[in-house]
Design a protein around this motif. Sequence first.
Motif, short mmCIF file in Angstrom:
data_model
loop_
_atom_site.label_atom_id
_atom_site.label_comp_id
_atom_site.label_asym_id
_atom_site.label_seq_id
_atom_site.Cartn_x
_atom_site.Cartn_y
_atom_site.Cartn_z
N ALA A 5 -0.91 3.65 3.40
CA ALA A 5 -1.22 4.92 2.72
C ALA A 5 -0.78 6.09 3.59
N ILE A 32 -6.41 4.53 -0.81
CA ILE A 32 -6.23 3.20 -0.23
C ILE A 32 -6.47 2.16 -1.33
N SER A 70 0.84 -1.20 0.00
CA SER A 70 0.00 0.00 0.00
C SER A 70 0.88 1.25 0.00
N SER A 88 -7.94 -3.95 5.85
CA SER A 88 -8.15 -2.53 5.52
C SER A 88 -7.29 -1.65 6.41
N ARG A 135 -4.54 0.91 5.02
CA ARG A 135 -4.67 2.32 5.39
C ARG A 135 -3.37 2.81 6.05
#
Lengths: 253, 253
Positions: A144, A152, A106, A137, A141
Amino acid sequence: MKSQTALLYFCSAMNIILIEKDERFFPRYDERCVHIRKILKKKAGDLFSAGEVNGPEGRALIERLDETGLSFSFTAERPSAPLHPLVLLVGFPRPIQLKRLLRDVSSLGVSSVLLSGTDLGEKSYRESNLVDRGSASASLREGAVQAASTAIPSFSLCDSIDDALRTLPDAAQRVVLDVEGAVCPLAEMSGDRPTAERPLVLAVGSERGWSARERDLFRLSGFTVCSLGSRILRTETACTAAVSVALAKFRLW
Amino acid sequence: MKSQTALLYFCSAMNIILIEKDERFFPRYDERCVHIRKILKKKAGDLFSAGEVNGPEGRALIERLDETGLSFSFTAERPSAPLHPLVLLVGFPRPIQLKRLLRDVSSLGVSSVLLSGTDLGEKSYRESNLVDRGSASASLREGAVQAASTAIPSFSLCDSIDDALRTLPDAAQRVVLDVEGAVCPLAEMSGDRPTAERPLVLAVGSERGWSARERDLFRLSGFTVCSLGSRILRTETACTAAVSVALAKFRLW
């Protein structure tokens, strides 16, 4: 991070504060409030770098900071920098590696991660409670936030490579990393610069690699077999390496 | 790894069993003996893949396996595959990241790691008891075992970038990764294919980056400033990315 204390709170740096659309208050023990108070040492009237999840980046102004929490206003200044048109299809790693893998890819800015069961993968990895959309998630996140991005990556869980291949866009360019049968090193793959319409799918196996059945599936689905050298890499090292080589090769870096 | 139990023993896969020169016995609770018994499920008379630390690779034959441990003979079959002519100069990461960083760059096959204090680095990271030659060597060895290699990168601790730069071979090609002042992306650096005589030094900062003073030092020492995109990466993600891009660019992969 300005103190060892910080290590207790965060596994990676908070280079942007992500907010939900219309979110304008953090409770006192929300990790973002803790970070702004303890690490950034901000007070009422100060600004901090913020952005809406999958939305614009900008600046937030602290309007009130007290025992209940932190109230702020947000000014959008620019659209989110787009993610790179790379799709990572990866076999389940060990649970202890999964969070890091998701966070790292990510932070590198892949647009999509497909986490898939594999024929040779350890079934118990998939049953781990680390593998649920919530924690996935959260890891994406975190990556990011590390990268100071509001975008995301999308995330899907697939039971098998068969299922994962069905979800790929028809126009996608396709590469599978494999120690066996590689036609060339990843850096020498033929292909066009990936775009949102024609992304590059990079498939990375789990620690025991691909089965003969999966190798056939990849071939029938138009994947080119590429290598990343002859040394055996951990799944998450191979993911970071493959994404980095692709970003460099297609001048996305 | 054939069972969840394995997760309790090892953080990464044992793809070769490393032995010291003339070592021919593992005590019962030596992790290598545990791995051969519990994961590989080998018995007396079976063979396993082994190699001497910084020496030849080959096969070992289990001669005795009992409650005291495992006795074996070793047959050298080929010389160790040489490490890549890459030197990683890296600012101290957080202690929790250091073991992984060393293990991962060792698995990628860099020949040398210089771990250095930096002006903006958190001093307490250096004082961590994770930072001692013993645990650093163990992490580098773990990476070589993951990669099924017998060659362990050399390792040095430096108090500052000033000290680190003094240790570099005169002939080395030099690149520093920086978000500021990059003349080109790393993949587009000019330079020759690195060799043992003319290795490529890749300098990666710690989480707060380089000071103006350190940027001057790098410039005066003939470093080219290169970038890895605009997203902020964790130190260990940047190390894996930089090494991967260099290996790909110079066709060492």
